[in-house]
Motif scaffolding. Structure first.
Motif, PDB file in Angstrom:
ATOM      1  N   ASN A  46      21.786  54.500  -5.006  1.00 13.82           N
ATOM      2  CA  ASN A  46      21.262  55.439  -6.005  1.00 13.82           C
ATOM      3  C   ASN A  46      21.636  56.881  -5.649  1.00 13.82           C
ATOM      4  O   ASN A  46      21.549  57.289  -4.489  1.00 13.82           O
ATOM      5  CB  ASN A  46      19.744  55.305  -6.084  1.00 13.82           C
ATOM      6  CG  ASN A  46      19.190  55.833  -7.392  1.00 13.82           C
ATOM      7  OD1 ASN A  46      19.637  56.849  -7.920  1.00 13.82           O
ATOM      8  ND2 ASN A  46      18.188  55.144  -7.925  1.00 13.82           N
ATOM      9  N   LYS A 104      15.586  52.453 -12.522  1.00 15.43           N
ATOM     10  CA  LYS A 104      16.479  53.611 -12.434  1.00 15.43           C
ATOM     11  C   LYS A 104      16.150  54.523 -11.255  1.00 15.43           C
ATOM     12  O   LYS A 104      17.050  55.025 -10.575  1.00 15.43           O
ATOM     13  CB  LYS A 104      16.409  54.398 -13.743  1.00 15.43           C
ATOM     14  CG  LYS A 104      17.277  55.642 -13.771  1.00 15.43           C
ATOM     15  CD  LYS A 104      17.149  56.371 -15.101  1.00 15.43           C
ATOM     16  CE  LYS A 104      17.991  57.634 -15.105  1.00 15.43           C
ATOM     17  NZ  LYS A 104      17.865  58.371 -16.397  1.00 15.43           N
ATOM     18  N   ASN A 105      14.872  54.738 -11.007  1.00 15.30           N
ATOM     19  CA  ASN A 105      14.465  55.663  -9.946  1.00 15.30           C
ATOM     20  C   ASN A 105      14.081  54.956  -8.656  1.00 15.30           C
ATOM     21  O   ASN A 105      14.386  55.436  -7.563  1.00 15.30           O
ATOM     22  CB  ASN A 105      13.291  56.523 -10.430  1.00 15.30           C
ATOM     23  CG  ASN A 105      13.659  57.383 -11.622  1.00 15.30           C
ATOM     24  OD1 ASN A 105      14.602  58.161 -11.562  1.00 15.30           O
ATOM     25  ND2 ASN A 105      12.931  57.229 -12.714  1.00 15.30           N
ATOM     26  N   SER A 133      20.161  47.322  -9.955  1.00  8.34           N
ATOM     27  CA  SER A 133      19.994  48.749 -10.233  1.00  8.34           C
ATOM     28  C   SER A 133      19.516  49.034 -11.654  1.00  8.34           C
ATOM     29  O   SER A 133      18.754  49.985 -11.880  1.00  8.34           O
ATOM     30  CB  SER A 133      21.314  49.489  -9.975  1.00  8.34           C
ATOM     31  OG  SER A 133      22.372  48.938 -10.736  1.00  8.34           O
TER      32      SER A 133
END
Length: 363
Positions: free
Chosen positions: A297, A250-251, A246
């Motif tokens: 996420n 981040k996105n 992860s």
């Protein structure tokens, strides 16, 4: 804690060892159990080898001075592997874990020469009296990955970076596609073979090539975070392999399928200590918490999160078995009869793509 040793230094240790017999060094009862690990990639790959080494570290912490561990990283599959494994055996190891499919035959060759030493080979299918096999049900993780990919793709195209055409990789490609198809009947999968487990440059090139062909979700069967980083740059999605990746995207990072080897290594080392070790074929997965969904996420839609976790829970409980028939291959042949779930032995020999995958398996 013993640190990384090259195979050359292991040879030096072997040469100085006292009391070697044809099978194993003579070890006093109060001496620490010597445990060796052979890795195909670097321990810093943040993927497959990284998680195996975390298992080694956890075992060392669990047993303390009762065991002595060593490892060799970046070992090529082939003649080099046989040398490294043999040198570990000559250096007095009591049990050796070899952690890549291509180490199978080298492990068996060395094991035959050292019948008193225990060997464990990850992802293989050949065993002997002193050779055990172990692997993860990675197809379970691929199935939940396929559900997320099928729901999140906007182009209806998933990109899959494949390492080598072995049964594990082939069945995982199938699992991704079957799961994606179950939630998105229009989905396609494009496969890029890179002939490596770990090569950030090749992995990046493969990810970029797949995205250029319209893939907007990248799934990998390679071990570096490079594909996720490439996805992050292009604004598409990806799923982490073997470890929690992860922090690298981040996105782009939807979640990771993380391997957890510690419990297995502790259990098998304990059995050697107890003199209860026997050769077996072990498969770990969601049900054993040896495979987990890590770091979902926050940007993933609730509907997708729920679908992923529902599939995870159904697989973990045994309610859902991904390879249950009827399943046809992409040549139109019935390969899994209606109502039948593939056995472990059958899963270990999957050499076909499921219906709908427009590709051929490399020879």
């Amino acid at each position: 804690m013993l640190k990384h040793k090259s195979w050359q230094s292991l040879w030096a240790i072997a040469s100085l060892a006292i009391g070697l017999s044809a099978g194993q060094a003579v070890v006093a009862d109060d001496d620490p159990l010597k445990v060796g690990f052979v890795y195909v990639g670097p321990v810093g790959d943040y993927g497959w080898s990284y998680e195996h080494d975390r298992g080694r570290i956890d075992a060392k912490e669990y047993f303390g001075d009762k065991i002595e561990t060593t490892y060799v990283e970046r070992v090529p599959e082939g003649a080099d592997a046989e040398r490294v494994i043999r040198q570990m055996a000559q250096a007095g190891s009591d049990i050796i874990f070899t952690t890549s499919f291509g180490f199978m035959n080298p492990t068996l060759k060395v094991a035959k020469r050292f019948p008193k030493i225990k060997f464990e080979h990850a992802t293989g299918y050949k065993r002997a009296k002193n050779v055990s096999t172990y692997l993860l049900r990675t197809y379970e993780g691929r199935y939940v990955s396929g559900i997320a990919a099928g729901m999140e793709t906007k182009t209806n195209t998933i990109g899959y970076i494949a390492s080598f055409p072995i049964p594990e990789v082939i069945r995982d490609i199938n699992a991704v596609y079957m799961a994606a198809k179950s939630v998105n009947p229009d989905v396609k999968i494009k496969i890029m073979w890179v002939s490596t487990w770990y090569d950030p440059v090749k992995e990046t090139e493969a990810a970029n090539a797949l995205m250029a062909q319209g893939a907007d979700v990248i799934i990998q069967h390679t071990d570096s975070p490079a594909p996720l980083q490439a996805a992050e740059k292009k604004g598409v999605k990806g799923i982490g392999q073997a470890s929690d990746m992860s922090k690298f995207a981040k996105n782009a990072h939807m979640f990771s399928i993380q391997d957890k080897w510690s419990s297995y290594y502790i259990n098998r080392i304990q059995k050697v200590m107890d003199k209860s070790w026997v050769s077996e074929d072990y498969w770990g997965g969601f049900a054993d918490d040896m495979l987990v969904v890590a770091s979902i996420n926050d940007n993933l839609p609730i509907k997708t999160k729920d679908a992923v976790m529902n599939a995870y829970n159904d697989i973990k409980s045994g309610k859902l078995k991904p390879f249950t028939g009827p399943i046809y291959d992409n040549q139109g042949n019935l390969v899994v009869k209606e109502g039948h779930s593939l056995t472990d032995q059958e899963l270990a020999s999957v050499n076909w793509y499921v219906k709908g995958i427009d590709a051929s398996i490399p020879k």
